[in-house]
Scaffold this motif. Structure first.
Motif, mmCIF file in Angstrom:
data_model
loop_
_atom_site.group_PDB
_atom_site.id
_atom_site.type_symbol
_atom_site.label_atom_id
_atom_site.label_comp_id
_atom_site.label_asym_id
_atom_site.label_seq_id
_atom_site.Cartn_x
_atom_site.Cartn_y
_atom_site.Cartn_z
ATOM 1 N N SER A 165 6.641 -23.712 -7.913
ATOM 2 C CA SER A 165 5.582 -24.369 -8.664
ATOM 3 C C SER A 165 4.219 -23.733 -8.408
ATOM 4 N N TRP A 166 3.863 -23.582 -7.138
ATOM 5 C CA TRP A 166 2.526 -23.064 -6.814
ATOM 6 C C TRP A 166 2.469 -22.196 -5.554
ATOM 7 N N GLY A 167 3.452 -22.339 -4.679
ATOM 8 C CA GLY A 167 3.385 -21.620 -3.401
ATOM 9 C C GLY A 167 3.402 -20.116 -3.526
ATOM 10 N N TRP A 168 4.094 -19.592 -4.544
ATOM 11 C CA TRP A 168 4.169 -18.143 -4.734
ATOM 12 C C TRP A 168 2.804 -17.525 -4.997
ATOM 13 N N ARG A 169 1.824 -18.340 -5.436
ATOM 14 C CA ARG A 169 0.489 -17.813 -5.741
ATOM 15 C C ARG A 169 -0.304 -17.447 -4.476
ATOM 16 N N ILE A 170 0.019 -18.071 -3.362
ATOM 17 C CA ILE A 170 -0.767 -17.896 -2.138
ATOM 18 C C ILE A 170 -0.868 -16.435 -1.709
ATOM 19 N N PRO A 171 0.246 -15.688 -1.604
ATOM 20 C CA PRO A 171 0.131 -14.292 -1.177
ATOM 21 C C PRO A 171 -0.744 -13.440 -2.100
ATOM 22 N N PHE A 172 -0.737 -13.723 -3.405
ATOM 23 C CA PHE A 172 -1.554 -12.949 -4.336
ATOM 24 C C PHE A 172 -3.038 -13.313 -4.230
ATOM 25 N N LEU A 173 -3.326 -14.576 -3.944
ATOM 26 C CA LEU A 173 -4.711 -14.968 -3.711
ATOM 27 C C LEU A 173 -5.253 -14.308 -2.447
ATOM 28 N N VAL A 174 -4.422 -14.251 -1.409
ATOM 29 C CA VAL A 174 -4.815 -13.554 -0.174
ATOM 30 C C VAL A 174 -5.123 -12.093 -0.479
ATOM 31 N N GLY A 175 -4.284 -11.463 -1.317
ATOM 32 C CA GLY A 175 -4.510 -10.066 -1.690
ATOM 33 C C GLY A 175 -5.816 -9.860 -2.429
ATOM 34 N N ARG A 186 -18.920 6.948 12.071
ATOM 35 C CA ARG A 186 -17.711 6.307 12.564
ATOM 36 C C ARG A 186 -17.326 5.110 11.696
ATOM 37 N N SER A 187 -18.312 4.360 11.260
ATOM 38 C CA SER A 187 -18.010 3.174 10.450
ATOM 39 C C SER A 187 -17.436 3.562 9.087
ATOM 40 N N SER A 188 -17.961 4.624 8.476
ATOM 41 C CA SER A 188 -17.431 5.067 7.178
ATOM 42 C C SER A 188 -15.984 5.541 7.312
ATOM 43 N N LEU A 189 -15.709 6.267 8.383
ATOM 44 C CA LEU A 189 -14.342 6.737 8.620
ATOM 45 C C LEU A 189 -13.392 5.564 8.804
ATOM 46 N N ALA A 190 -13.806 4.591 9.611
ATOM 47 C CA ALA A 190 -12.943 3.437 9.873
ATOM 48 C C ALA A 190 -12.696 2.627 8.600
ATOM 49 N N ILE A 191 -13.742 2.427 7.812
ATOM 50 C CA ILE A 191 -13.596 1.669 6.560
ATOM 51 C C ILE A 191 -12.642 2.382 5.615
ATOM 52 N N ALA A 192 -12.790 3.705 5.488
ATOM 53 C CA ALA A 192 -11.906 4.465 4.604
ATOM 54 C C ALA A 192 -10.460 4.390 5.067
ATOM 55 N N ALA A 193 -10.246 4.545 6.377
ATOM 56 C CA ALA A 193 -8.880 4.540 6.902
ATOM 57 C C ALA A 193 -8.205 3.194 6.717
ATOM 58 N N PHE A 194 -8.910 2.133 7.054
ATOM 59 C CA PHE A 194 -8.269 0.825 7.059
ATOM 60 C C PHE A 194 -8.319 0.115 5.711
ATOM 61 N N SER A 195 -9.032 0.673 4.754
ATOM 62 C CA SER A 195 -9.063 0.033 3.436
ATOM 63 C C SER A 195 -7.772 0.250 2.655
ATOM 64 N N THR A 196 -6.888 1.142 3.136
ATOM 65 C CA THR A 196 -5.588 1.299 2.477
ATOM 66 C C THR A 196 -4.703 0.072 2.675
ATOM 67 N N ILE A 197 -5.132 -0.834 3.525
ATOM 68 C CA ILE A 197 -4.388 -2.085 3.738
ATOM 69 C C ILE A 197 -4.108 -2.779 2.408
ATOM 70 N N VAL A 198 -5.139 -2.823 1.551
ATOM 71 C CA VAL A 198 -5.030 -3.608 0.319
ATOM 72 C C VAL A 198 -4.032 -3.038 -0.668
ATOM 73 N N GLU A 199 -4.030 -1.720 -0.833
ATOM 74 C CA GLU A 199 -3.104 -1.084 -1.776
ATOM 75 C C GLU A 199 -1.664 -1.398 -1.416
#
Length: 430
Positions: free
Chosen positions: A188-198, A17-30
């Motif tokens: 100046s710097w704020g635009w970097r925040i979303p990419f650091l989160v990614g 179950r854990s492998s299935l959940a990790i695979a399914a929800f890891s598409t978040i990053v892409e």
């Protein structure tokens, strides 16, 4: 709905179950990264291209060209997935994504180094496009191969739902960043925040994926010694029809998603219908619609089959999008919300059934490479290029309905194929 998901997960054979959940929800990053770029396009156009009338078009053009790297990455990672296993492929692709996002967050801006900033951004988008090529197809293949036969639609749709959670995070973080900062701080710097989160998200996914098991289908191929020596040659030689069908399904899924959802904030802002801030928040609400629709359509495809669901969605794609873009361009917040919600529901439905329908076109041997050629090839053309073309058409013609017409044409073109293709849902096929 929660009972259905729980039942699907509990019936998995050979995958925990854990492998299935990790695979399914890891598409978040892409999808976080790629939708972040589109949602943040107006900001990036100022940061990396200096603003001006052509900067947004240049930003979207860079996205389109870099997206053409996706099929190359898909074939490369597909070879690894078919030869060395799905797990190994998924670890490599997300490691490259992590590095690319971290490097993007550290880039110098146009005000610092001039035009070179835009070229560096473009280079990293190419790296990201290449790495993303191995993501979605690998995850869908992994979920399909671990799912109970009668729950494949639901289980595979979880990857689409998780993808939209990534998109929701992207638009939410983008909207919050824009709302909480003045323009000077943002550029100046704020635009970097979303990419650091990614980058943090991607690194977390790599750690989680390192614990998953290998696909039982790949274990079967190892045991039976049926792994193709050349997955690319095997797929082209044996599954040309399947590649064509996967291309058609993904073409509709890509254009409904990339024009009907991720392009919408830029459309609303450039058309003057809503402010940059308001259009981003509207897209946050639309992302919630997709998350709710996706598992419902996944279950429906298990119950009545892939073919009827795809046929109805293709017909709806031909009929509704032009009217929805006209509605959104009216300037009314309520009408913009209604139009965005209809388009989001349509895209979410196609993504849900498209995930399982494309993977089911292929046998286990060479499946990931087949998906790379069909599904990812279509995404590169009807996903990466379409926001740029949509914006170009709106600017050159002045017609707000032009993006909707693009979706409608694709819907009409794929409809006959959906009507003729065989059912692939196990309980309905044969």
């Amino acid at each position: 709905m929660n009972e259905g998901i729980g039942e699907a997960v509990s019936q998995i054979r050979g995958i925990s179950r854990s492998s299935l959940a990790i695979a399914a929800f890891s598409t978040i990053v892409e999808w976080y990264d790629f939708t972040l770029y589109l949602y943040f396009a107006t900001v990036l156009s100022r940061v990396f291209f200096g603003g001006g009338s052509m900067s947004l078009l240049t930003t979207l053009g860079g996205f389109a060209v870099a997206y053409l790297m996706r099929p190359l990455g898909a074939v490369y990672f597909g070879h690894i997935g078919d030869r060395q296993g799905r797990r190994h492929m998924l670890l490599l692709s997300v490691a490259l994504m992590t590095a690319a996002m971290l490097a993007t967050a550290a880039l110098p801006t146009y005000s610092q180094i001039g035009a070179m900033a835009g070229w560096l951004l473009f280079l990293l988008r190419c790296v990201m496009g290449f790495s993303v090529g191995g993501e979605y197809t690998g995850v869908v293949a992994y979920l399909l191969e671990g799912a109970p036969l009668k729950r494949r639609g639901l289980v595979a749709s979880l990857a689409s739902a998780a993808s939209e959670i990534g998109a929701l995070l992207a638009v939410g973080i983008s909207a919050a960043t824009v709302a909480l900062m003045d323009e000077a701080s943002l550029q100046s710097w704020g635009w970097r925040i979303p990419f650091l989160v990614g980058a943090v998200l991607a690194a977390t996914v790599w750690i989680a994926r390192s614990t998953i098991e290998e696909s039982p289908e790949f274990h079967r191929q190892v045991a039976e010694q049926t792994i193709p020596d050349s997955p690319l040659r095997h797929s082209i030689g044996n599954h040309c029809g399947a590649i064509g069908r996967a291309f058609a399904i993904s073409a509709l899924g890509s254009i409904t998603y990339y024009v009907g959802i991720t392009y919408v904030p830029a459309f609303l802002t450039s058309a003057g219908a809503l402010s940059e801030r308001a259009s981003l928040w509207l897209s946050t609400a639309a992302a919630v619609v997709v998350i709710l629709v996706t598992p419902i359509v996944g279950v429906l495809s298990d119950r009545i089959g892939r073919k009827p669901v795809l046929t109805v969605l293709a017909l709806a794609s031909a009929l509704f999008p032009m009217a929805m873009f006209a509605l959104m361009a009216s300037g009314s917040h309520l009408q913009a919300l209604a139009g965005a919600f209809v388009l989001a529901g349509l895209a979410g439905g196609v993504s849900a059934v498209g995930a399982v329908a494309t993977a089911e076109q292929f046998p286990g041997e060479g499946r990931v490479t087949g998906l790379a050629l069909g599904a990812t090839g279509a995404t590169a053309i009807f996903g990466g290029l379409t926001p740029f073309i949509a914006q170009l058409l709106v600017e050159r013609t002045g017609y707000a309905i032009a993006p909707g017409a693009m979706i409608g044409i694709v819907g009409l073109c794929v409809l006959p194929l959906f009507l003729m293709m065989k059912e692939t849902a196990p309980r309905h096929s044969g």
